[in-house]
Design a protein around this motif. Structure first.
Motif, PDB file in Angstrom:
ATOM      1  N   LEU A   3      35.772  94.682   8.788  1.00  0.00           N
ATOM      2  CA  LEU A   3      35.565  95.910   7.911  1.00  0.00           C
ATOM      3  C   LEU A   3      36.637  96.411   7.539  1.00  0.00           C
ATOM      4  O   LEU A   3      37.565  96.766   8.343  1.00  0.00           O
ATOM      5  CB  LEU A   3      34.815  96.668   9.170  1.00  0.00           C
ATOM      6  N   ASP A   4      36.798  96.814   6.137  1.00  0.00           N
ATOM      7  CA  ASP A   4      37.800  97.234   5.392  1.00  0.00           C
ATOM      8  C   ASP A   4      37.412  98.781   4.947  1.00  0.00           C
ATOM      9  O   ASP A   4      36.256  98.858   4.349  1.00  0.00           O
ATOM     10  CB  ASP A   4      38.423  96.409   4.335  1.00  0.00           C
ATOM     11  N   ILE A   5      38.111  99.595   5.600  1.00  0.00           N
ATOM     12  CA  ILE A   5      37.952 101.097   4.707  1.00  0.00           C
ATOM     13  C   ILE A   5      39.256 101.607   4.458  1.00  0.00           C
ATOM     14  O   ILE A   5      40.503 101.309   4.967  1.00  0.00           O
ATOM     15  CB  ILE A   5      37.726 101.882   6.294  1.00  0.00           C
ATOM     16  N   GLU A   6      38.938 102.126   3.110  1.00  0.00           N
ATOM     17  CA  GLU A   6      40.170 102.584   2.463  1.00  0.00           C
ATOM     18  C   GLU A   6      41.123 103.421   3.137  1.00  0.00           C
ATOM     19  O   GLU A   6      40.568 104.441   3.825  1.00  0.00           O
ATOM     20  CB  GLU A   6      39.787 103.169   1.112  1.00  0.00           C
ATOM     21  N   GLY A   7      42.444 103.108   3.167  1.00  0.00           N
ATOM     22  CA  GLY A   7      43.424 104.044   4.004  1.00  0.00           C
ATOM     23  C   GLY A   7      43.580 103.715   5.415  1.00  0.00           C
ATOM     24  O   GLY A   7      44.261 104.568   6.099  1.00  0.00           O
ATOM     25  N   LYS A   8      42.649 102.721   6.104  1.00  0.00           N
ATOM     26  CA  LYS A   8      42.690 102.732   7.275  1.00  0.00           C
ATOM     27  C   LYS A   8      42.796 101.027   7.796  1.00  0.00           C
ATOM     28  O   LYS A   8      42.775 100.331   6.853  1.00  0.00           O
ATOM     29  CB  LYS A   8      41.339 103.062   8.040  1.00  0.00           C
ATOM     30  N   ALA A   9      43.301 100.720   9.029  1.00  0.00           N
ATOM     31  CA  ALA A   9      43.611  99.278   9.256  1.00  0.00           C
ATOM     32  C   ALA A   9      42.090  98.572   9.528  1.00  0.00           C
ATOM     33  O   ALA A   9      40.995  99.258   9.671  1.00  0.00           O
ATOM     34  CB  ALA A   9      44.282  99.513  10.534  1.00  0.00           C
ATOM     35  N   ALA A  10      42.122  97.608   9.012  1.00  0.00           N
ATOM     36  CA  ALA A  10      40.807  96.713   8.826  1.00  0.00           C
ATOM     37  C   ALA A  10      40.626  96.515  10.395  1.00  0.00           C
ATOM     38  O   ALA A  10      41.213  96.318  11.221  1.00  0.00           O
ATOM     39  CB  ALA A  10      41.048  95.249   8.297  1.00  0.00           C
ATOM     40  N   ILE A  11      39.174  96.282  10.540  1.00  0.00           N
ATOM     41  CA  ILE A  11      38.572  95.962  11.835  1.00  0.00           C
ATOM     42  C   ILE A  11      38.014  94.698  11.844  1.00  0.00           C
ATOM     43  O   ILE A  11      37.139  94.579  11.208  1.00  0.00           O
ATOM     44  CB  ILE A  11      37.704  97.144  12.324  1.00  0.00           C
ATOM     45  N   THR A  12      38.635  93.660  12.860  1.00  0.00           N
ATOM     46  CA  THR A  12      38.061  92.289  12.820  1.00  0.00           C
ATOM     47  C   THR A  12      36.810  92.526  13.949  1.00  0.00           C
ATOM     48  O   THR A  12      36.970  93.134  14.972  1.00  0.00           O
ATOM     49  CB  THR A  12      39.074  91.366  13.147  1.00  0.00           C
ATOM     50  N   LYS A  24      30.112 106.760   8.071  1.00  0.00           N
ATOM     51  CA  LYS A  24      29.692 108.235   7.667  1.00  0.00           C
ATOM     52  C   LYS A  24      30.791 109.017   7.487  1.00  0.00           C
ATOM     53  O   LYS A  24      30.779 110.160   7.185  1.00  0.00           O
ATOM     54  CB  LYS A  24      28.961 108.748   9.132  1.00  0.00           C
ATOM     55  N   SER A  25      32.072 108.416   7.857  1.00  0.00           N
ATOM     56  CA  SER A  25      33.136 109.192   7.520  1.00  0.00           C
ATOM     57  C   SER A  25      33.674 109.331   5.948  1.00  0.00           C
ATOM     58  O   SER A  25      34.574 110.051   5.747  1.00  0.00           O
ATOM     59  CB  SER A  25      34.471 108.730   8.090  1.00  0.00           C
ATOM     60  N   LEU A  26      33.437 108.356   5.317  1.00  0.00           N
ATOM     61  CA  LEU A  26      33.586 108.389   3.905  1.00  0.00           C
ATOM     62  C   LEU A  26      33.306 109.597   2.944  1.00  0.00           C
ATOM     63  O   LEU A  26      32.111 109.985   3.236  1.00  0.00           O
ATOM     64  CB  LEU A  26      32.637 106.870   3.110  1.00  0.00           C
ATOM     65  N   TYR A  34      35.850 104.400  -0.135  1.00  0.00           N
ATOM     66  CA  TYR A  34      35.214 103.037  -0.219  1.00  0.00           C
ATOM     67  C   TYR A  34      35.318 102.049   1.051  1.00  0.00           C
ATOM     68  O   TYR A  34      36.283 102.209   1.717  1.00  0.00           O
ATOM     69  CB  TYR A  34      35.392 102.196  -1.427  1.00  0.00           C
ATOM     70  N   ALA A  35      34.382 101.206   1.170  1.00  0.00           N
ATOM     71  CA  ALA A  35      34.524 100.360   2.424  1.00  0.00           C
ATOM     72  C   ALA A  35      33.948  98.892   2.025  1.00  0.00           C
ATOM     73  O   ALA A  35      32.695  99.123   1.289  1.00  0.00           O
ATOM     74  CB  ALA A  35      33.916 100.686   3.780  1.00  0.00           C
ATOM     75  N   SER A  36      34.243  98.057   2.932  1.00  0.00           N
ATOM     76  CA  SER A  36      33.748  96.696   2.588  1.00  0.00           C
ATOM     77  C   SER A  36      33.391  95.738   4.077  1.00  0.00           C
ATOM     78  O   SER A  36      34.265  96.097   4.963  1.00  0.00           O
ATOM     79  CB  SER A  36      34.407  95.713   1.752  1.00  0.00           C
ATOM     80  N   LEU A  37      32.383  95.151   4.022  1.00  0.00           N
ATOM     81  CA  LEU A  37      32.275  94.407   5.287  1.00  0.00           C
ATOM     82  C   LEU A  37      32.086  92.997   4.780  1.00  0.00           C
ATOM     83  O   LEU A  37      31.051  92.532   4.026  1.00  0.00           O
ATOM     84  CB  LEU A  37      30.870  94.791   6.097  1.00  0.00           C
ATOM     85  N   THR A  38      32.883  91.978   5.316  1.00  0.00           N
ATOM     86  CA  THR A  38      33.063  90.852   4.924  1.00  0.00           C
ATOM     87  C   THR A  38      32.733  89.685   5.983  1.00  0.00           C
ATOM     88  O   THR A  38      33.242  89.685   7.258  1.00  0.00           O
ATOM     89  CB  THR A  38      34.179  90.413   4.073  1.00  0.00           C
ATOM     90  N   ASP A  39      32.068  88.786   5.730  1.00  0.00           N
ATOM     91  CA  ASP A  39      31.868  87.668   6.794  1.00  0.00           C
ATOM     92  C   ASP A  39      32.949  86.606   6.311  1.00  0.00           C
ATOM     93  O   ASP A  39      33.521  86.486   5.667  1.00  0.00           O
ATOM     94  CB  ASP A  39      30.390  87.127   6.660  1.00  0.00           C
ATOM     95  N   TYR A  44      29.942  89.494   0.955  1.00  0.00           N
ATOM     96  CA  TYR A  44      30.375  90.962   1.608  1.00  0.00           C
ATOM     97  C   TYR A  44      29.297  91.938   1.087  1.00  0.00           C
ATOM     98  O   TYR A  44      28.672  91.852   0.211  1.00  0.00           O
ATOM     99  CB  TYR A  44      31.753  91.470   1.115  1.00  0.00           C
ATOM    100  N   VAL A  45      29.266  93.185   1.821  1.00  0.00           N
ATOM    101  CA  VAL A  45      28.575  94.222   1.018  1.00  0.00           C
ATOM    102  C   VAL A  45      29.737  95.322   1.145  1.00  0.00           C
ATOM    103  O   VAL A  45      30.769  95.301   1.776  1.00  0.00           O
ATOM    104  CB  VAL A  45      27.580  94.786   2.016  1.00  0.00           C
ATOM    105  N   GLN A  46      29.615  96.276   0.156  1.00  0.00           N
ATOM    106  CA  GLN A  46      30.497  97.349  -0.152  1.00  0.00           C
ATOM    107  C   GLN A  46      29.977  98.562  -0.481  1.00  0.00           C
ATOM    108  O   GLN A  46      28.794  98.589  -1.190  1.00  0.00           O
ATOM    109  CB  GLN A  46      31.766  96.771  -1.191  1.00  0.00           C
ATOM    110  N   VAL A  47      30.448  99.585  -0.109  1.00  0.00           N
ATOM    111  CA  VAL A  47      29.946 100.887  -0.747  1.00  0.00           C
ATOM    112  C   VAL A  47      31.222 101.707  -1.124  1.00  0.00           C
ATOM    113  O   VAL A  47      32.131 101.752  -0.883  1.00  0.00           O
ATOM    114  CB  VAL A  47      29.402 101.637   0.453  1.00  0.00           C
TER     115      VAL A  47
END
Length: 128
Positions: A3-12, A24-26, A34-39, A44-47
């Motif tokens: 999970l990648d969120i703009e301006g924050k550390a990625a979460i594996t 919900k914090s975007l 913006y954020a993305s979730l990559t397999d 991926y899906v992104q918002v």
């Protein structure tokens, strides 16, 4: 998953709770818009955006990028309305605007390998 969120550390290997909280914090106007979730295969899906002004896309590695839409066009956002967020401006169709809770449902389906919720449909993303 990542999970990648703009301006924050990625979460594996994000949990459902971490994913929902991040989405919900975007905010379109905030530090994280913006954020993305990559397999592991590169799908991926992104918002982009946040709150009641979200755009959803998905990408199939080696394939196409798809834009989410639904059956209830926005009466206050006609085709061509711009979603402005930190990475740029995207012209949207009136049926492409989603709320954060809907985005969470789409991301959690992807995270769990489940079918996408029935309210979201997909069309080829513009510009491809």
């Amino acid at each position: 998953m990542r999970l990648d969120i703009e301006g924050k550390a990625a979460i594996t290997a994000p949990t459902h709770a971490q994913t929902a909280r991040a989405l919900k914090s975007l905010r379109s106007y905030g530090k994280s818009s913006y954020a993305s979730l990559t397999d592991d295969a590169g799908n991926y899906v992104q918002v982009a955006g946040g709150g009641v002004s979200c755009m959803i896309e998905r990408f199939e590695f080696g394939g196409e990028r798809w834009r989410g839409f639904h059956d209830k066009p926005s009466p206050v956002r006609p085709d061509g309305t711009i979603l402005a967020f930190r990475a740029g401006n995207i012209p949207m169709r009136s049926d492409e605007w989603f709320m954060a809770d809907q985005v969470v449902e789409v991301f959690l389906a992807f995270l769990g390998g489940a079918p996408y919720p029935p309210f979201v449909h997909w069309r080829l993303a513009p510009g491809l």
